[in-house]
Structure formats: C-alpha cells, structure tokens
Design a protein around this motif. Sequence first.
Motif, PDB file in Angstrom:
ATOM      1  N   GLN A 140      39.276  49.992  25.395  1.00  0.00           N
ATOM      2  CA  GLN A 140      37.827  50.119  25.547  1.00  0.00           C
ATOM      3  C   GLN A 140      37.336  49.435  26.810  1.00  0.00           C
ATOM      4  O   GLN A 140      38.064  48.714  27.476  1.00  0.00           O
ATOM      5  CB  GLN A 140      37.120  49.523  24.332  1.00  0.00           C
ATOM      6  CG  GLN A 140      37.290  48.009  24.206  1.00  0.00           C
ATOM      7  CD  GLN A 140      36.538  47.443  23.016  1.00  0.00           C
ATOM      8  OE1 GLN A 140      36.568  47.980  21.925  1.00  0.00           O
ATOM      9  NE2 GLN A 140      35.850  46.330  23.247  1.00  0.00           N
ATOM     10  N   SER A 141      36.044  49.689  27.110  1.00  0.00           N
ATOM     11  CA  SER A 141      35.390  49.076  28.262  1.00  0.00           C
ATOM     12  C   SER A 141      34.874  47.687  27.902  1.00  0.00           C
ATOM     13  O   SER A 141      34.922  47.261  26.743  1.00  0.00           O
ATOM     14  CB  SER A 141      34.224  49.958  28.715  1.00  0.00           C
ATOM     15  OG  SER A 141      33.237  50.009  27.693  1.00  0.00           O
ATOM     16  N   LEU A 142      34.345  46.996  28.900  1.00  0.00           N
ATOM     17  CA  LEU A 142      33.759  45.674  28.651  1.00  0.00           C
ATOM     18  C   LEU A 142      32.624  45.725  27.644  1.00  0.00           C
ATOM     19  O   LEU A 142      32.415  44.774  26.886  1.00  0.00           O
ATOM     20  CB  LEU A 142      33.233  45.073  29.967  1.00  0.00           C
ATOM     21  CG  LEU A 142      34.252  44.429  30.914  1.00  0.00           C
ATOM     22  CD1 LEU A 142      33.565  44.043  32.210  1.00  0.00           C
ATOM     23  CD2 LEU A 142      34.899  43.207  30.265  1.00  0.00           C
TER      24      LEU A 142
ATOM     25  N   PRO B 264      45.793  51.305  34.355  1.00  0.00           N
ATOM     26  CA  PRO B 264      47.203  51.713  34.293  1.00  0.00           C
ATOM     27  C   PRO B 264      48.063  50.808  33.416  1.00  0.00           C
ATOM     28  O   PRO B 264      48.967  51.287  32.728  1.00  0.00           O
ATOM     29  CB  PRO B 264      47.650  51.669  35.753  1.00  0.00           C
ATOM     30  CG  PRO B 264      46.617  50.856  36.471  1.00  0.00           C
ATOM     31  CD  PRO B 264      45.340  51.073  35.732  1.00  0.00           C
ATOM     32  N   ASP B 265      47.759  49.505  33.420  1.00  0.00           N
ATOM     33  CA  ASP B 265      48.558  48.609  32.580  1.00  0.00           C
ATOM     34  C   ASP B 265      48.155  48.705  31.112  1.00  0.00           C
ATOM     35  O   ASP B 265      48.991  48.497  30.225  1.00  0.00           O
ATOM     36  CB  ASP B 265      48.429  47.172  33.079  1.00  0.00           C
ATOM     37  CG  ASP B 265      49.038  46.994  34.458  1.00  0.00           C
ATOM     38  OD1 ASP B 265      50.215  47.353  34.630  1.00  0.00           O
ATOM     39  OD2 ASP B 265      48.328  46.531  35.367  1.00  0.00           O
ATOM     40  N   GLY B 266      46.889  49.017  30.855  1.00  0.00           N
ATOM     41  CA  GLY B 266      46.476  49.268  29.488  1.00  0.00           C
ATOM     42  C   GLY B 266      47.160  50.497  28.917  1.00  0.00           C
ATOM     43  O   GLY B 266      47.567  50.524  27.747  1.00  0.00           O
TER      44      GLY B 266
ATOM     45  N   VAL C  79      40.949  45.590  26.815  1.00  0.00           N
ATOM     46  CA  VAL C  79      39.633  45.719  27.437  1.00  0.00           C
ATOM     47  C   VAL C  79      39.797  45.924  28.935  1.00  0.00           C
ATOM     48  O   VAL C  79      40.431  45.120  29.622  1.00  0.00           O
ATOM     49  CB  VAL C  79      38.772  44.474  27.157  1.00  0.00           C
ATOM     50  CG1 VAL C  79      37.396  44.622  27.810  1.00  0.00           C
ATOM     51  CG2 VAL C  79      38.623  44.256  25.650  1.00  0.00           C
ATOM     52  N   ALA C  80      39.224  47.006  29.425  1.00  0.00           N
ATOM     53  CA  ALA C  80      39.280  47.327  30.855  1.00  0.00           C
ATOM     54  C   ALA C  80      37.979  46.893  31.523  1.00  0.00           C
ATOM     55  O   ALA C  80      36.910  46.951  30.912  1.00  0.00           O
ATOM     56  CB  ALA C  80      39.494  48.827  31.052  1.00  0.00           C
TER      57      ALA C  80
ATOM     58  N   CYS D 113      45.634  37.787  26.383  1.00  0.00           N
ATOM     59  CA  CYS D 113      46.702  37.887  27.377  1.00  0.00           C
ATOM     60  C   CYS D 113      46.297  38.810  28.517  1.00  0.00           C
ATOM     61  O   CYS D 113      45.714  39.880  28.299  1.00  0.00           O
ATOM     62  CB  CYS D 113      47.966  38.421  26.703  1.00  0.00           C
ATOM     63  SG  CYS D 113      49.444  38.265  27.714  1.00  0.00           S
ATOM     64  N   ASP D 114      46.592  38.388  29.722  1.00  0.00           N
ATOM     65  CA  ASP D 114      46.392  39.207  30.915  1.00  0.00           C
ATOM     66  C   ASP D 114      47.594  40.140  31.039  1.00  0.00           C
ATOM     67  O   ASP D 114      48.716  39.692  31.260  1.00  0.00           O
ATOM     68  CB  ASP D 114      46.269  38.289  32.135  1.00  0.00           C
ATOM     69  CG  ASP D 114      46.109  39.044  33.445  1.00  0.00           C
ATOM     70  OD1 ASP D 114      46.127  40.288  33.435  1.00  0.00           O
ATOM     71  OD2 ASP D 114      45.981  38.375  34.486  1.00  0.00           O
ATOM     72  N   ILE D 115      47.354  41.461  30.875  1.00  0.00           N
ATOM     73  CA  ILE D 115      48.466  42.404  30.999  1.00  0.00           C
ATOM     74  C   ILE D 115      48.395  43.183  32.311  1.00  0.00           C
ATOM     75  O   ILE D 115      49.089  44.177  32.483  1.00  0.00           O
ATOM     76  CB  ILE D 115      48.530  43.365  29.792  1.00  0.00           C
ATOM     77  CG1 ILE D 115      47.228  44.161  29.646  1.00  0.00           C
ATOM     78  CG2 ILE D 115      48.862  42.617  28.520  1.00  0.00           C
ATOM     79  CD1 ILE D 115      47.301  45.245  28.564  1.00  0.00           C
ATOM     80  N   GLY D 116      47.533  42.736  33.227  1.00  0.00           N
ATOM     81  CA  GLY D 116      47.425  43.376  34.534  1.00  0.00           C
ATOM     82  C   GLY D 116      46.044  43.929  34.751  1.00  0.00           C
ATOM     83  O   GLY D 116      45.090  43.183  34.989  1.00  0.00           O
ATOM     84  N   SER D 117      45.889  45.236  34.644  1.00  0.00           N
ATOM     85  CA  SER D 117      44.581  45.864  34.860  1.00  0.00           C
ATOM     86  C   SER D 117      43.634  45.645  33.695  1.00  0.00           C
ATOM     87  O   SER D 117      42.422  45.824  33.832  1.00  0.00           O
ATOM     88  CB  SER D 117      44.766  47.369  35.090  1.00  0.00           C
ATOM     89  OG  SER D 117      45.329  47.991  33.944  1.00  0.00           O
TER      90      SER D 117
END
Length: 279
Positions: free
Chosen positions: A58-60, A77-79, A211-212, A243-247
């Motif tokens: 989902q979005s912010l 992309p990472d999500g 969350v993107a 956790c930070d998974i990138g994007s």
Amino acid sequence: MDKADVTPRVWQRILDIRAGQGCPCCGDWTAGERSALNIYAPLARRDMGPMAIGQIGQSLDGRVATASGDARDISGPDGLRHLHRLRAIADAVVIGVRTALHDTPRLTVRLCAGQNPARVIIDPRGRLTDDAPALRDDGTRRIVVQTVARDRPAGVEVVRLPSLTDGTLAPRQILAGLHELGLHNILVEGGGITVSRFFEAGLLSHLHVAVAPLLIGGGPQGFNRITQIGSLADAPRPETQVCDIGSDILFNCTLTEAARHRSENWHSTAGAEWAFRQS
C-alpha cells in the motif's frame, strides 16, 4: 530500523529451509542478511505447523489503488520482490474473485528463484472466466473455491463450500478445504477485503504490510476491518518488526502465539535436525 539484505546466499538458504534441506542458524551472516533471515526463515519452515500469512502492499496513506482502479505501481520494485518471495515460500496463494477479475494477476514467482505456489481463487458465484491468467495451465495447481455447481476446465480443482447468509464463504472453511488438499502454508495476497476477512476470523498468523513512499489521496484502502472499535485502547497492537527492504518499508506483524513461537524459535530445531541429517 533493521535493513534487510536478501543476498543470493541468503535466499538460497531460505529455499533450502523450505525444502527441509538446510538450517537458518549456521553461517557467518552480516547484520542485513540476519535481518532478512528473521523475515523469511520462520515462514519457510515446514515442521512448525500450518500458517496463513496476510500480505498488503500500500501507499503511505493506506491505499492499494487509485479511485479509477490503477494498482499496478503501488509497490516499489523491492516491495514486489518481497511479494514474490512470499509466493515462493507458500504452498498456495489466495485471492478473491474481484482481484482476479480486475487485476488479472498471474500469481507466479518471477522476481526471485523458487517454485510457483498453487493458485487459489475464492469465487463464490463462479464469475471468473476459464481463460483468466490465474487459471492458465502452466503445470501449477489451480483451485477455485465456489458455492455453485459450475464446471471448470480439466486440471482445475474445485472446492465447493456452502455460502454464508451474505453470500460469502467462511475463511475457516476455505482454509480447512485447502488443508485437505495438502496445502498448509497459505499466503492470502488480496485484495484488502479478503485479507481483512481472514484477519477478522483470527486465521492469520502473520500480517505483512509493505508501505511504498507515495501519496494517492483516494481509492480503496489496503485493510478494511469489519469489526469497528470505539476506543483506540481496543485496537489490536501486534508485535511488529519494522524493516527497510529497499524501496518500501515492511511492517512484519506477529498475530498469534503460534506465530510468536515460530518467530522466536525458527533457528533452533531446524538447526538440530540439519546437523543430525549431516552427521
């Protein structure tokens, strides 16, 4: 906040764990690799009982699509890679018929190594057409859960269940039907209403919310609780690893005691069994 680093050797170890051929405890891992193991290794094990994982991208501002229904680029992309990793870990991936009709997902593993899970469509009234992407014959099991006596193409399995008074299907009966088919590690992928119904029924052991960093402003919400609360004191507050998974940022929520036990002890028994097999 942890930062996960899903390196090739980490992901190969996850696949080995899923196959019962490796342990998550041995190895000289970096902090980022250990964080990645903390996310995926508990879910990959097959010796700690059945489980159901809910996943939402989902979005912010909590949206999973625009008001017009555009949901293609919600996750970064990472999500998306995270979602495909969950598919690779699962025995089966479950979606509702509205998601199948609107998004026409393939539900395959394409962004990481791993096998495709069985594809399960919850379609009470038999609305999904037989040429839908999720029902294409690619060697993967295809299952439709429905109430009606509607024939499906050869190779498509049908689980027929009685409907509830509102015309929907009971999530507990759906899981029981999948367990009877030998599918025990289940990913409930979408849409938001389907994930919410499994949550309300107390059937999700884990909930992953990716969350993107984008703001949509309107459109359907990612999570829709059926039970309304009057006070924030009554709101569920699950144990959560951020956790930070990138994007994207992943909220890895533990919802049950069984899930807590799995997350806290994922590295112990598996290591002992692996060491025994190697001796």
